[in-house]
Every structure is written in structure tokens, then in C-alpha cells.
Design a protein around this motif. Structure first.
Motif, PDB file in Angstrom:
ATOM      1  N   CYS A 160       1.076  -8.973  -8.267  1.00 54.33           N
ATOM      2  CA  CYS A 160       1.161  -9.871  -7.098  1.00 54.33           C
ATOM      3  C   CYS A 160       2.413  -9.582  -6.280  1.00 54.33           C
ATOM      4  CB  CYS A 160       1.201 -11.330  -7.550  1.00 54.33           C
ATOM      5  SG  CYS A 160      -0.325 -11.930  -8.309  1.00 54.33           S
ATOM      6  N   GLY A 161       3.495  -9.244  -6.961  1.00 55.57           N
ATOM      7  CA  GLY A 161       4.774  -9.045  -6.295  1.00 55.57           C
ATOM      8  C   GLY A 161       5.069  -7.615  -5.902  1.00 55.57           C
ATOM      9  N   ASP A 162       4.066  -6.748  -5.972  1.00 57.67           N
ATOM     10  CA  ASP A 162       4.258  -5.359  -5.550  1.00 57.67           C
ATOM     11  C   ASP A 162       4.770  -5.321  -4.110  1.00 57.67           C
ATOM     12  OD1 ASP A 162       3.468  -2.333  -6.031  1.00 57.67           O
ATOM     13  OD2 ASP A 162       2.699  -2.871  -4.055  1.00 57.67           O
ATOM     14  N   ASP A 163       5.688  -4.401  -3.830  1.00 56.78           N
ATOM     15  CA  ASP A 163       6.307  -4.313  -2.501  1.00 56.78           C
ATOM     16  C   ASP A 163       5.271  -4.237  -1.381  1.00 56.78           C
ATOM     17  OD1 ASP A 163       8.734  -4.407  -3.705  1.00 56.78           O
ATOM     18  OD2 ASP A 163       9.244  -2.305  -3.405  1.00 56.78           O
ATOM     19  N   ILE A 200       2.170  -5.217  -1.395  1.00 56.47           N
ATOM     20  CA  ILE A 200       1.418  -6.460  -1.279  1.00 56.47           C
ATOM     21  C   ILE A 200       2.215  -7.491  -0.484  1.00 56.47           C
ATOM     22  CG2 ILE A 200       0.455  -8.417  -2.550  1.00 56.47           C
ATOM     23  CD1 ILE A 200      -1.243  -5.954  -2.820  1.00 56.47           C
ATOM     24  N   ILE A 201       3.495  -7.638  -0.808  1.00 55.67           N
ATOM     25  CA  ILE A 201       4.339  -8.622  -0.121  1.00 55.67           C
ATOM     26  C   ILE A 201       4.510  -8.263   1.352  1.00 55.67           C
ATOM     27  CG2 ILE A 201       6.621  -9.673  -0.024  1.00 55.67           C
ATOM     28  CD1 ILE A 201       4.888 -10.593  -2.368  1.00 55.67           C
ATOM     29  N   ILE A 202       4.767  -6.984   1.623  1.00 56.32           N
ATOM     30  CA  ILE A 202       4.911  -6.546   3.018  1.00 56.32           C
ATOM     31  C   ILE A 202       3.626  -6.814   3.788  1.00 56.32           C
ATOM     32  CG2 ILE A 202       5.149  -4.509   4.502  1.00 56.32           C
ATOM     33  CD1 ILE A 202       7.064  -3.366   2.369  1.00 56.32           C
ATOM     34  N   MET A 203       2.493  -6.498   3.162  1.00 52.90           N
ATOM     35  CA  MET A 203       1.202  -6.718   3.789  1.00 52.90           C
ATOM     36  C   MET A 203       1.007  -8.202   4.123  1.00 52.90           C
ATOM     37  SD  MET A 203      -2.472  -5.275   2.453  1.00 52.90           S
ATOM     38  CE  MET A 203      -2.268  -5.908   0.798  1.00 52.90           C
ATOM     39  N   CYS A 204       1.386  -9.074   3.203  1.00 55.33           N
ATOM     40  CA  CYS A 204       1.207 -10.511   3.408  1.00 55.33           C
ATOM     41  C   CYS A 204       2.092 -11.031   4.555  1.00 55.33           C
ATOM     42  CB  CYS A 204       1.525 -11.266   2.113  1.00 55.33           C
ATOM     43  SG  CYS A 204       0.274 -11.058   0.830  1.00 55.33           S
ATOM     44  N   ILE A 205       3.331 -10.549   4.629  1.00 53.31           N
ATOM     45  CA  ILE A 205       4.225 -10.972   5.709  1.00 53.31           C
ATOM     46  C   ILE A 205       3.682 -10.508   7.057  1.00 53.31           C
ATOM     47  CG2 ILE A 205       6.551 -10.820   6.665  1.00 53.31           C
ATOM     48  CD1 ILE A 205       6.331 -12.464   4.108  1.00 53.31           C
ATOM     49  N   ILE A 206       3.142  -9.297   7.096  1.00 53.47           N
ATOM     50  CA  ILE A 206       2.557  -8.790   8.339  1.00 53.47           C
ATOM     51  C   ILE A 206       1.358  -9.645   8.747  1.00 53.47           C
ATOM     52  CG2 ILE A 206       1.385  -6.837   9.436  1.00 53.47           C
ATOM     53  CD1 ILE A 206       3.078  -4.991   7.676  1.00 53.47           C
ATOM     54  N   TYR A 207       0.554 -10.059   7.762  1.00 53.14           N
ATOM     55  CA  TYR A 207      -0.568 -10.949   8.054  1.00 53.14           C
ATOM     56  C   TYR A 207      -0.093 -12.210   8.768  1.00 53.14           C
ATOM     57  CZ  TYR A 207      -3.885  -8.415   5.025  1.00 53.14           C
ATOM     58  OH  TYR A 207      -4.718  -7.482   4.469  1.00 53.14           O
ATOM     59  N   LEU A 208       0.978 -12.807   8.240  1.00 51.85           N
ATOM     60  CA  LEU A 208       1.489 -14.048   8.821  1.00 51.85           C
ATOM     61  C   LEU A 208       1.943 -13.844  10.268  1.00 51.85           C
ATOM     62  CD1 LEU A 208       3.595 -15.547   5.867  1.00 51.85           C
ATOM     63  CD2 LEU A 208       1.262 -16.120   6.556  1.00 51.85           C
ATOM     64  N   ALA A 249      -4.077  -3.671   5.891  1.00 48.90           N
ATOM     65  CA  ALA A 249      -4.444  -3.377   4.503  1.00 48.90           C
ATOM     66  C   ALA A 249      -4.498  -1.874   4.249  1.00 48.90           C
ATOM     67  CB  ALA A 249      -5.791  -4.020   4.177  1.00 48.90           C
ATOM     68  N   ALA A 250      -5.102  -1.121   5.175  1.00 51.56           N
ATOM     69  CA  ALA A 250      -5.252   0.321   4.975  1.00 51.56           C
ATOM     70  C   ALA A 250      -3.906   1.037   4.966  1.00 51.56           C
ATOM     71  CB  ALA A 250      -6.153   0.906   6.071  1.00 51.56           C
ATOM     72  N   THR A 251      -3.023   0.688   5.883  1.00 50.90           N
ATOM     73  CA  THR A 251      -1.728   1.375   5.956  1.00 50.90           C
ATOM     74  C   THR A 251      -0.814   1.011   4.795  1.00 50.90           C
ATOM     75  OG1 THR A 251      -0.921  -0.357   7.461  1.00 50.90           O
ATOM     76  CG2 THR A 251      -1.760   1.663   8.456  1.00 50.90           C
ATOM     77  N   ARG A 252      -0.820  -0.250   4.396  1.00 51.10           N
ATOM     78  CA  ARG A 252       0.067  -0.676   3.311  1.00 51.10           C
ATOM     79  C   ARG A 252      -0.401  -0.127   1.958  1.00 51.10           C
ATOM     80  NH1 ARG A 252       4.375  -0.624   5.355  1.00 51.10           N
ATOM     81  NH2 ARG A 252       4.977  -0.854   3.175  1.00 51.10           N
ATOM     82  N   THR A 253      -1.706  -0.091   1.724  1.00 52.42           N
ATOM     83  CA  THR A 253      -2.183   0.428   0.440  1.00 52.42           C
ATOM     84  C   THR A 253      -1.958   1.935   0.325  1.00 52.42           C
ATOM     85  OG1 THR A 253      -4.447   0.682   1.305  1.00 52.42           O
ATOM     86  CG2 THR A 253      -3.934  -1.375   0.144  1.00 52.42           C
ATOM     87  N   GLN A 254      -1.905   2.630   1.469  1.00 52.39           N
ATOM     88  CA  GLN A 254      -1.708   4.087   1.427  1.00 52.39           C
ATOM     89  C   GLN A 254      -0.272   4.499   1.737  1.00 52.39           C
ATOM     90  OE1 GLN A 254      -4.368   5.722   0.148  1.00 52.39           O
ATOM     91  NE2 GLN A 254      -5.095   3.594   0.117  1.00 52.39           N
ATOM     92  N   GLY A 255       0.565   3.531   2.078  1.00 50.65           N
ATOM     93  CA  GLY A 255       1.973   3.831   2.314  1.00 50.65           C
ATOM     94  C   GLY A 255       2.232   4.667   3.553  1.00 50.65           C
ATOM     95  N   VAL A 256       1.506   4.393   4.643  1.00 47.56           N
ATOM     96  CA  VAL A 256       1.705   5.143   5.889  1.00 47.56           C
ATOM     97  C   VAL A 256       2.040   4.181   7.016  1.00 47.56           C
ATOM     98  CG1 VAL A 256       0.121   6.962   5.159  1.00 47.56           C
ATOM     99  CG2 VAL A 256      -0.753   5.058   6.508  1.00 47.56           C
ATOM    100  N   SER A 257       2.602   4.708   8.086  1.00 46.31           N
ATOM    101  CA  SER A 257       2.955   3.856   9.221  1.00 46.31           C
ATOM    102  C   SER A 257       1.727   3.574  10.064  1.00 46.31           C
ATOM    103  CB  SER A 257       4.022   4.538  10.088  1.00 46.31           C
ATOM    104  OG  SER A 257       3.461   5.639  10.792  1.00 46.31           O
ATOM    105  N   MET A 258       1.747   2.458  10.751  1.00 46.40           N
ATOM    106  CA  MET A 258       0.624   2.097  11.619  1.00 46.40           C
ATOM    107  C   MET A 258       0.486   3.083  12.778  1.00 46.40           C
ATOM    108  SD  MET A 258       0.789  -2.035  11.747  1.00 46.40           S
ATOM    109  CE  MET A 258       0.548  -3.005  10.245  1.00 46.40           C
ATOM    110  N   LYS A 259       1.618   3.565  13.259  1.00 46.92           N
ATOM    111  CA  LYS A 259       1.595   4.537  14.358  1.00 46.92           C
ATOM    112  C   LYS A 259       0.836   5.789  13.934  1.00 46.92           C
ATOM    113  CE  LYS A 259       4.925   7.337  14.665  1.00 46.92           C
ATOM    114  NZ  LYS A 259       6.246   7.994  14.819  1.00 46.92           N
ATOM    115  N   ASP A 260       1.149   6.314  12.765  1.00 45.34           N
ATOM    116  CA  ASP A 260       0.507   7.541  12.300  1.00 45.34           C
ATOM    117  C   ASP A 260      -0.973   7.326  12.023  1.00 45.34           C
ATOM    118  OD1 ASP A 260       2.740   9.130  12.497  1.00 45.34           O
ATOM    119  OD2 ASP A 260       3.370   8.824  10.439  1.00 45.34           O
ATOM    120  N   LYS A 261      -1.292   6.181  11.434  1.00 45.75           N
ATOM    121  CA  LYS A 261      -2.699   5.889  11.150  1.00 45.75           C
ATOM    122  C   LYS A 261      -3.471   5.762  12.455  1.00 45.75           C
ATOM    123  CE  LYS A 261      -6.250   2.888  10.570  1.00 45.75           C
ATOM    124  NZ  LYS A 261      -6.892   2.091  11.623  1.00 45.75           N
ATOM    125  N   PHE A 262      -2.888   5.096  13.445  1.00 44.48           N
ATOM    126  CA  PHE A 262      -3.540   4.916  14.745  1.00 44.48           C
ATOM    127  C   PHE A 262      -3.839   6.269  15.374  1.00 44.48           C
ATOM    128  CE2 PHE A 262      -3.327   4.642  19.352  1.00 44.48           C
ATOM    129  CZ  PHE A 262      -4.180   3.585  19.643  1.00 44.48           C
TER     130      PHE A 262
END
Length: 442
Positions: free
Chosen positions: A75-78, A80-88, A185-198
Motif C-alpha cells: 500500500c505504501g509503495d512510492d 502507489i502514493i505518488i499516483m494517489c496524490i496525483i489523483y487528488l 496509472a500507466a506512467t506510475r506503474t511503469q516509472g516513466v514521465s507523463m511527457k514521455d508517455k504522451f
């Protein structure tokens, strides 16, 4: 050292994940048979995850304290937490921007700029812009659906085709928007930036959108040209969306981008009197609470995934998958198939990405797949399936605007963008087409 594809693991440890998906799927099917509206969205996904977690505690070896430690670490994986804060923050931006009239202005600007004779392709373009800006395909369908139906009646248009264009455009944005749940979800689980994924994703998503637009221009001409109408809009209220889009593509930190978007939207709303300070704060909190389900689900599935992984469940699945994979191309096809099948089962593209994120990352590492491509494939194929399943929220809502004239099933053949996107995405797997950004920045 044992290689990834030599770890046979323990298939039994995977059962809690399967139970989670099974409960979610069966509840939706039962409620659908009973005629419950939006059946696949009535049984909360976090509760289904809790059921899976209970079984995981039963099956995992060790003391109760040891099991809790494994669960909490997941639950406390980095990520996961980053993803949740971005959701908010994404929820806050969407809520505040909508409250100050940003969505209405964006829709009306599009309707003003696009000539009436191009209304079908115009609906596609407007919905694509709205969904890229707001990060929600469902919200886009809700905002544009009534307008689309009204224009169909006035122009003698093909109703399923126009609604198909609407859903297709909304899925374009859902796939690419940096504040979309799926992108996060896709960028955080794969450890890539949103810019690069876009940028990696755009290589095959943009050609698919252009082909779809051409098809809609050819086959979507109205029988009668609707009378020109005046739509009121305020260009200032669209600026927050432009800021977020441009800043994200430029590579600015996502937390700065979303916080800046909230502040800009709030300042505009306060300046125009759309809300007062207290209402502004309440809208921010409303955005937070609107993300509660996906926030909680991400935490729970993170813990569940760690328990399944520690028990050898993911190793077993990877062992079986890797026996079928012959190289990078088949690995990419396998990842695409996994997330597609999961979305068919859960009718939720974000959930399907979260479930398959860790598995996809392991497969990518084993077969030297660029993580930016993996993130793109996870997001793309989950959105493709989400856009064409008749029990998904997008088609259910679109069909509801027709007063029973068109069912969600009848809309499926008209979601042209999703089918064209699937073709271009598969081509990008099998050929160098669509991978220019990855080649230039490898």
C-alpha cells in the motif's frame, strides 16, 4: 541467479487477484440480468478488492503480523502514493475548472469555430479536446451528449455515427490526457514521465485520429445544414486547460502543473464571481472526494499485488506468459492482450491498468521493452476496449441520451476511432511506424 522466466512461482498465490476480478465481473453480470442501470458500476471495486485481500491473508504463509507488513508495504509503495496524490490534484483541477465554467466555454468555443456542415467530425474534435483538457471520457460524454443529440435532430444526421464520434473523441483524450486516471496509472506503474508517455503514445494515436476525422468528413455529412446558433464562451476560462496541456508536454513536474492549474482556475473563477473563496476551497475538496474510489482502490490493489507477489503468484504468471513469448513483439502483444482482457472483465480501464501494471513492468524488463512504450500500450488498449464494450460507462451514458432509440450495443460498430486506433497500435508493435519519438530518444 535465477532468471525471471525460470521462476516457476506458485499459481495458488494468484487466486486472490482472480477472486477480486471474478467478484467484480459476476456482480456486474447478475445486476445486468436484473436490469439494474449501470450494472457494472454498482458493486464498488474497493469492496471486491477487500474480498481478494481476505483470501490473500488466508493463503499467504507466515504470521498475521508478517502478512500485514507485506500488505502495508504494498500500500505504501512510492509509486502507489505518488499516483494517489496525483489523483487528488487531478480531481481538484477538474472540479474547480468545471465550476468556473471552463468546460462550457470549451464546448461552446468548439461549436462556434466548426461550421455546421462539419458537425459530425466537429463533435469528434470537440470531444477530443474536452477529454484531453479534463482527463475524463465519461465527463465529456455527459457534457456533449445532449448537444450532439440535438444537432442530430436538426441536421438529419446518423445518430449512432454522431454518438460514436463523441465516444471516440472522448477516448482519444482519456488515452492521452495527463490528468486522466489511465495516464496516471500507466506512467506510475511503469516509472516513466507523463511527457514521455504522451509523446510516445501520440505517434500512433494522432494518425488514428486523423484517419477517423477523414472518415467522418466523408460519411458524416448532414442531410440538412443546421441553422447557425450563437454559443457564448469566454476564452479566459479555457486558459487553465491550455496551461496544463502545454506545461505537461514541456515536461514540467506534474505536481506543479496540477497545482498551478487549480490556482489559475480558482483565480479566474474568483475574478468572474463564479464562486467565492469558501466555495473555491469546497470545490477543491469536492475534487478530492470525487477521486476517493480510485484512490482507495489503488492503495488496496497495491497491497494485494505485494501479497500475491510475495507468495509467488506473479512469478507463476510470468513463467507461463514467458513460455509463450518469443521476443519483444510478442511480449508487447501479450501486454496488450492482458490489459484488454482485464478491461473486458472489469469494465474499468483504470482498474485494468492497475491490476496489470506490475506484471507488464516485469515482462518489459525481461524482454527489453521501452517502459514508455509499455505505458502507452497499457493505456491505449484499456481505452480501446473501454470504448467498445456495451456495458462500459461511456456507451451506457451515450445510449441513455437517445430515449431508447439506440442501444449501447448498436453504438459499438460506430466507435470508429477505437477500431482504427487498435489497428495503428498493433502496427506500431509489429513495425517501426509510430515509434519515431522512442527511436529519437532511446
Amino acid at each position: 541467479m535465477e532468471k525471471l522466466n525460470e521462476k516457476k512461482g506458485n499459481g495458488v498465490a494468484l487466486l486472490p487477484f482472480l477472486i477480486f476480478v471474478f467478484v467484480y465481473l459476476i456482480s456486474g453480470i447478475i445486476l445486468q440480468i436484473q436490469g439494474v442501470e449501470m450494472a457494472f458500476y454498482q458493486f464498488p471495486a474497493p469492496v471486491a478488492a477487500i474480498i481478494g485481500i481476505i483470501f490473500s491473508f488466508i493463503l499467504t504463509k507466515g504470521s498475521l503480523d508478517e502478512k500485514f507488513d507485506i500488505f502495508i508495504k504494498g500500500c505504501g509503495d512510492d509509486n502507489i502514493i505518488i499516483m494517489c496524490i496525483i489523483y487528488l490534484l487531478a480531481g481538484a483541477f477538474s472540479a474547480v475548472s468545471s465550476a468556473m465554467g471552463g468546460v462550457d466555454s470549451a464546448v461552446n468555443l468548439g461549436l462556434t469555430l466548426i461550421p455546421a456542415k462539419y458537425i459530425t467530425v466537429g463533435i469528434f474534435v470537440i470531444s477530443a479536446f474536452i477529454s484531453v483538457s479534463t482527463g475524463t471520457s465519461v465527463g465529456t460524454v455527459v457534457a456533449l451528449g445532449p448537444i450532439a443529440v440535438q444537432l442530430v435532430e436538426k441536421g438529419g444526421l446518423n445518430l449512432p455515427l454522431v454518438l460514436g464520434a463523441l465516444v471516440g473523441g472522448s477516448m482519444f483524450g482519456d488515452n492521452l490526457s495527463i490528468i486522466s486516471d489511465t495516464t496516471i496509472a500507466a506512467t506510475r506503474t511503469q516509472g516513466v514521465s507523463m511527457k514521455d508517455k504522451f509523446r510516445a503514445n501520440l505517434g500512433f494515436a494522432l494518425p488514428a485520429a486523423l484517419v477517423t476525422a477523414i472518415l467522418l468528413l466523408i460519411f458524416g455529412k448532414p442531410v440538412n445544414i443546421p441553422e447557425a446558433q450563437e454559443y457564448t464562451f469566454n476564452i479566459i476560462k479555457i486558459l487553465p486547460y491550455i496551461f496544463v496541456l502545454v506545461a505537461s508536454i514541456a515536461g514540467m513536474n506534474v505536481f506543479v502543473v496540477l497545482t498551478g492549474g487549480v490556482i489559475i482556475s480558482g483565480a479566474i473563477g474568483l475574478g468572474y464571481g463564479d464562486f467565492k473563496v469558501l466555495q473555491f476551497v469546497q470545490e477543491i475538496y469536492s475534487g478530492f472526494t470525487g477521486m476517493f474510489d480510485i484512490f482507495l482502490l489503488s492503495l488496496l490493489t497495491g497491497g494485494l499485488a505485494n501479497m500475491v507477489s510475495s507468495g509467488g503468484g506473479l512469478d507463476w504468471l510470468l513463467y507461463k506468459i514467458n513460455k509463450k513469448i518469443k521476443g519483444r513483439k510478442s511480449a508487447e502483444l501479450g501486454i496488450s492482450a492482458l490489459v484488454s482482457l482485464t478491461d473486458m472483465a472489469t469494465a474499468n480501464n483504470t482498474v485494468s491498468i492497475i491490476i496489470n501494471g506490475q506484471i507488464a513492468k516485469e515482462i518489459s524488463t525481461e524482454h527489453n521493452i521501452d517502459p514508455r512504450k509499455t505505458a502507452s500500450l497499457l493505456d491505449t488498449f484499456s481505452c480501446i476496449i473501454q470504448g467498445i464494450i456495451p456495458y462500459g460507462a461511456q456507451l451506457l451514458i451515450a445510449g441513455s441520451f437517445t430515449s431508447g432509440l439506440v442501444s449501447p450495443v448498436q453504438l459499438v460498430p460506430y466507435i470508429w476511432y477505437c477500431f482504427v486506433l487498435a489497428i495503428f497500435a498493433i502496427i506500431s508493435i509489429l513495425t517501426p511506424f509510430g515509434n519515431g519519438y522512442l527511436r529519437r530518444n532511446s
